[in-house]
Design a protein around this motif. Structure first.
Motif, PDB file in Angstrom:
ATOM      1  N   GLN A  35       9.969  28.783  19.217  1.00  0.00           N
ATOM      2  CA  GLN A  35       9.816  28.859  18.104  1.00  0.00           C
ATOM      3  C   GLN A  35       8.631  30.046  17.662  1.00  0.00           C
ATOM      4  O   GLN A  35       8.674  30.820  16.789  1.00  0.00           O
ATOM      5  CB  GLN A  35       9.343  27.647  17.668  1.00  0.00           C
ATOM      6  N   LYS A  38       9.930  33.746  17.750  1.00  0.00           N
ATOM      7  CA  LYS A  38      10.541  34.030  16.551  1.00  0.00           C
ATOM      8  C   LYS A  38       9.302  34.593  15.465  1.00  0.00           C
ATOM      9  O   LYS A  38       9.540  35.237  14.626  1.00  0.00           O
ATOM     10  CB  LYS A  38      11.594  33.095  15.799  1.00  0.00           C
ATOM     11  N   ASP A  42       9.178  37.873  13.576  1.00  0.00           N
ATOM     12  CA  ASP A  42       9.346  38.272  12.005  1.00  0.00           C
ATOM     13  C   ASP A  42       7.882  38.958  11.646  1.00  0.00           C
ATOM     14  O   ASP A  42       7.981  39.600  10.735  1.00  0.00           O
ATOM     15  CB  ASP A  42       9.193  36.686  11.623  1.00  0.00           C
ATOM     16  N   HIS A  74      14.449  43.981   4.841  1.00  0.00           N
ATOM     17  CA  HIS A  74      14.518  42.760   5.310  1.00  0.00           C
ATOM     18  C   HIS A  74      15.146  42.895   6.785  1.00  0.00           C
ATOM     19  O   HIS A  74      16.254  43.536   6.795  1.00  0.00           O
ATOM     20  CB  HIS A  74      15.015  41.606   4.333  1.00  0.00           C
ATOM     21  N   SER A  75      14.858  42.169   7.810  1.00  0.00           N
ATOM     22  CA  SER A  75      15.550  42.040   8.886  1.00  0.00           C
ATOM     23  C   SER A  75      16.556  40.820   8.711  1.00  0.00           C
ATOM     24  O   SER A  75      16.272  39.611   7.831  1.00  0.00           O
ATOM     25  CB  SER A  75      14.824  42.059  10.306  1.00  0.00           C
ATOM     26  N   THR A  76      17.597  40.686   9.594  1.00  0.00           N
ATOM     27  CA  THR A  76      18.499  39.573   9.630  1.00  0.00           C
ATOM     28  C   THR A  76      17.990  38.601  10.527  1.00  0.00           C
ATOM     29  O   THR A  76      17.270  38.778  11.419  1.00  0.00           O
ATOM     30  CB  THR A  76      19.878  39.979   9.912  1.00  0.00           C
ATOM     31  N   LYS A  77      18.406  37.392  10.542  1.00  0.00           N
ATOM     32  CA  LYS A  77      18.143  36.372  11.170  1.00  0.00           C
ATOM     33  C   LYS A  77      18.782  36.474  12.825  1.00  0.00           C
ATOM     34  O   LYS A  77      18.025  36.231  13.817  1.00  0.00           O
ATOM     35  CB  LYS A  77      18.479  34.947  10.881  1.00  0.00           C
ATOM     36  N   SER A  78      19.713  37.168  13.023  1.00  0.00           N
ATOM     37  CA  SER A  78      20.603  37.613  14.202  1.00  0.00           C
ATOM     38  C   SER A  78      19.720  38.764  14.860  1.00  0.00           C
ATOM     39  O   SER A  78      19.284  38.684  16.277  1.00  0.00           O
ATOM     40  CB  SER A  78      22.108  38.018  13.811  1.00  0.00           C
ATOM     41  N   ALA A  80      16.324  39.118  14.541  1.00  0.00           N
ATOM     42  CA  ALA A  80      15.224  38.599  14.866  1.00  0.00           C
ATOM     43  C   ALA A  80      15.544  37.801  16.123  1.00  0.00           C
ATOM     44  O   ALA A  80      14.724  37.500  17.059  1.00  0.00           O
ATOM     45  CB  ALA A  80      14.519  37.574  13.840  1.00  0.00           C
ATOM     46  N   SER A  81      16.464  37.110  16.303  1.00  0.00           N
ATOM     47  CA  SER A  81      16.892  36.221  17.491  1.00  0.00           C
ATOM     48  C   SER A  81      17.038  37.119  18.850  1.00  0.00           C
ATOM     49  O   SER A  81      16.800  36.784  19.851  1.00  0.00           O
ATOM     50  CB  SER A  81      18.196  35.269  17.116  1.00  0.00           C
TER      51      SER A  81
END
Length: 107
Positions: A35, A38, A42, A74-78, A80-81
């Protein structure tokens, strides 16, 4: 007091003692949990993309010019993962940061 006895530092190899003089502080850290990785990514992405929030600058030296401006990226969650997955406990956050630097807005 360590008067008359050997301090723990006396047992350290002389080359390590020489290196020690080059550092101001040694900061120990615990490995990032998933966690926290991430959250770090971010935060790094927000900081990286904030460079483009200001108006574009077309005049001046090349270092001060910015052809992109007034953008809110903005970045995507993918992504960032993906950046968080590049974490290496032995290297700390530097691996994640290098992936974030790839998304520097030079598109």
């Amino acid at each position: 007091s360590l008067v008359g006895s050997k301090s723990e530092f006396d047992l350290v190899h002389k080359h390590v003692k020489a290196l020690c003089r080059r550092f101001d502080a040694i900061v120990l850290f615990l490995p990032f949990i998933r966690q926290k990785r991430k959250v770090f990514v971010d935060t790094a992405l927000i900081e990286r993309f904030s460079l483009h929030w200001e108006p574009c600058i077309l005049d001046g030296s090349e270092e001060k010019r910015s052809f992109f401006g007034n953008l809110h990226l903005h970045s995507t969650k993918s992504f960032a993962s993906y950046a968080a997955a590049s974490y290496d406990p032995m290297q700390g956050a530097s691996g994640m940061l290098s992936v974030v630097q790839q998304a520097d807005g030079e598109f």
